[in-house]
Design a protein around this motif. Structure first.
Motif, PDB file in Angstrom:
ATOM      1  N   UNK A  35       0.923  62.225  45.195  1.00 12.32           N
ATOM      2  CA  UNK A  35       1.100  61.076  46.078  1.00 12.32           C
ATOM      3  C   UNK A  35       1.913  61.465  47.315  1.00 12.32           C
ATOM      4  N   UNK A  36       3.047  62.120  47.091  1.00 14.47           N
ATOM      5  CA  UNK A  36       3.907  62.524  48.210  1.00 14.47           C
ATOM      6  C   UNK A  36       3.184  63.548  49.085  1.00 14.47           C
ATOM      7  N   UNK A  37       2.494  64.482  48.464  1.00 10.63           N
ATOM      8  CA  UNK A  37       1.751  65.481  49.227  1.00 10.63           C
ATOM      9  C   UNK A  37       0.650  64.869  50.071  1.00 10.63           C
ATOM     10  N   UNK A  38      -0.015  63.880  49.522  1.00 10.24           N
ATOM     11  CA  UNK A  38      -1.076  63.201  50.280  1.00 10.24           C
ATOM     12  C   UNK A  38      -0.500  62.501  51.499  1.00 10.24           C
ATOM     13  N   UNK A  39       0.610  61.779  51.310  1.00 12.80           N
ATOM     14  CA  UNK A  39       1.219  61.085  52.434  1.00 12.80           C
ATOM     15  C   UNK A  39       1.751  62.068  53.472  1.00 12.80           C
ATOM     16  N   UNK A  40       2.277  63.205  53.022  1.00 11.41           N
ATOM     17  CA  UNK A  40       2.761  64.212  53.969  1.00 11.41           C
ATOM     18  C   UNK A  40       1.596  64.773  54.787  1.00 11.41           C
ATOM     19  N   UNK A  41       0.476  65.002  54.119  1.00 10.97           N
ATOM     20  CA  UNK A  41      -0.693  65.528  54.830  1.00 10.97           C
ATOM     21  C   UNK A  41      -1.250  64.497  55.804  1.00 10.97           C
ATOM     22  N   UNK A  42      -1.296  63.239  55.386  1.00 13.53           N
ATOM     23  CA  UNK A  42      -1.769  62.188  56.281  1.00 13.53           C
ATOM     24  C   UNK A  42      -0.844  62.077  57.483  1.00 13.53           C
ATOM     25  N   UNK A  43       0.450  62.128  57.259  1.00 15.75           N
ATOM     26  CA  UNK A  43       1.418  62.037  58.347  1.00 15.75           C
ATOM     27  C   UNK A  43       1.295  63.196  59.312  1.00 15.75           C
ATOM     28  N   UNK A  44       1.063  64.405  58.794  1.00 13.08           N
ATOM     29  CA  UNK A  44       0.919  65.582  59.645  1.00 13.08           C
ATOM     30  C   UNK A  44      -0.362  65.481  60.477  1.00 13.08           C
ATOM     31  N   UNK A  45      -1.438  65.026  59.871  1.00 16.00           N
ATOM     32  CA  UNK A  45      -2.698  64.876  60.607  1.00 16.00           C
ATOM     33  C   UNK A  45      -2.603  63.765  61.639  1.00 16.00           C
ATOM     34  N   UNK A  46      -1.898  62.722  61.314  1.00  9.56           N
ATOM     35  CA  UNK A  46      -1.769  61.593  62.235  1.00  9.56           C
ATOM     36  C   UNK A  46      -0.975  61.991  63.480  1.00  9.56           C
ATOM     37  N   UNK A  47       0.040  62.816  63.309  1.00 14.84           N
ATOM     38  CA  UNK A  47       0.863  63.201  64.456  1.00 14.84           C
ATOM     39  C   UNK A  47       0.170  64.219  65.347  1.00 14.84           C
ATOM     40  N   UNK A  48      -0.860  64.889  64.844  1.00 17.42           N
ATOM     41  CA  UNK A  48      -1.570  65.892  65.635  1.00 17.42           C
ATOM     42  C   UNK A  48      -2.715  65.318  66.436  1.00 17.42           C
ATOM     43  N   UNK A  49      -3.110  64.104  66.175  1.00 15.66           N
ATOM     44  CA  UNK A  49      -4.245  63.530  66.904  1.00 15.66           C
ATOM     45  C   UNK A  49      -3.783  63.039  68.278  1.00 15.66           C
ATOM     46  N   UNK A  50      -4.666  63.132  69.221  1.00 12.78           N
ATOM     47  CA  UNK A  50      -4.350  62.691  70.569  1.00 12.78           C
ATOM     48  C   UNK A  50      -4.371  61.162  70.608  1.00 12.78           C
ATOM     49  N   UNK A  51      -3.497  60.567  71.376  1.00 13.87           N
ATOM     50  CA  UNK A  51      -3.505  59.112  71.463  1.00 13.87           C
ATOM     51  C   UNK A  51      -4.788  58.606  72.122  1.00 13.87           C
ATOM     52  N   UNK A  52      -5.228  57.489  71.665  1.00 13.35           N
ATOM     53  CA  UNK A  52      -6.443  56.884  72.205  1.00 13.35           C
ATOM     54  C   UNK A  52      -6.059  56.102  73.448  1.00 13.35           C
ATOM     55  N   UNK A  53      -6.723  56.419  74.559  1.00 15.48           N
ATOM     56  CA  UNK A  53      -6.459  55.690  75.803  1.00 15.48           C
ATOM     57  C   UNK A  53      -7.623  54.758  76.075  1.00 15.48           C
ATOM     58  N   UNK A  54      -7.300  53.586  76.516  1.00 14.75           N
ATOM     59  CA  UNK A  54      -8.330  52.595  76.815  1.00 14.75           C
ATOM     60  C   UNK A  54      -8.505  52.523  78.321  1.00 14.75           C
ATOM     61  N   UNK A  55      -9.733  52.393  78.756  1.00 16.06           N
ATOM     62  CA  UNK A  55      -9.942  52.268  80.210  1.00 16.06           C
ATOM     63  C   UNK A  55      -9.359  50.949  80.734  1.00 16.06           C
ATOM     64  N   UNK A  56      -8.855  51.003  81.938  1.00 14.61           N
ATOM     65  CA  UNK A  56      -8.281  49.795  82.538  1.00 14.61           C
ATOM     66  C   UNK A  56      -9.317  48.916  83.156  1.00 14.61           C
TER      67      UNK A  56
END
Length: 56
Positions: A35-56
């Motif tokens: 459980x802890x390993x899964x959350x750590x992996x999800x957290x690591x993957x989440x921080x590596x993704x580029x933020x989604x920008x929306x067109x104005x």
């Protein structure tokens, strides 16, 4: 047909209970580690993704 049941002694019952408890604790520890390993992996993957920008 005769009664083929095995009657355990008190010492055998305590040993069986100890083994069952040890197995339950080991299983619980494994679940927690996964459980802890899964959350750590999800957290690591989440921080590596580029933020989604929306067109104005």
């Amino acid at each position: 047909m005769s009664n083929d049941l095995v009657t355990l002694t008190d010492k055998q019952k305590r040993a069986q209970r100890s083994r069952s408890l040890a197995l339950a604790l080991a299983l619980a520890a494994f679940v927690i580690v996964v459980y802890v390993g899964t959350w750590a992996k999800i957290g690591a993957n989440h921080s590596q993704t580029a933020p989604v920008t929306r067109p104005l």
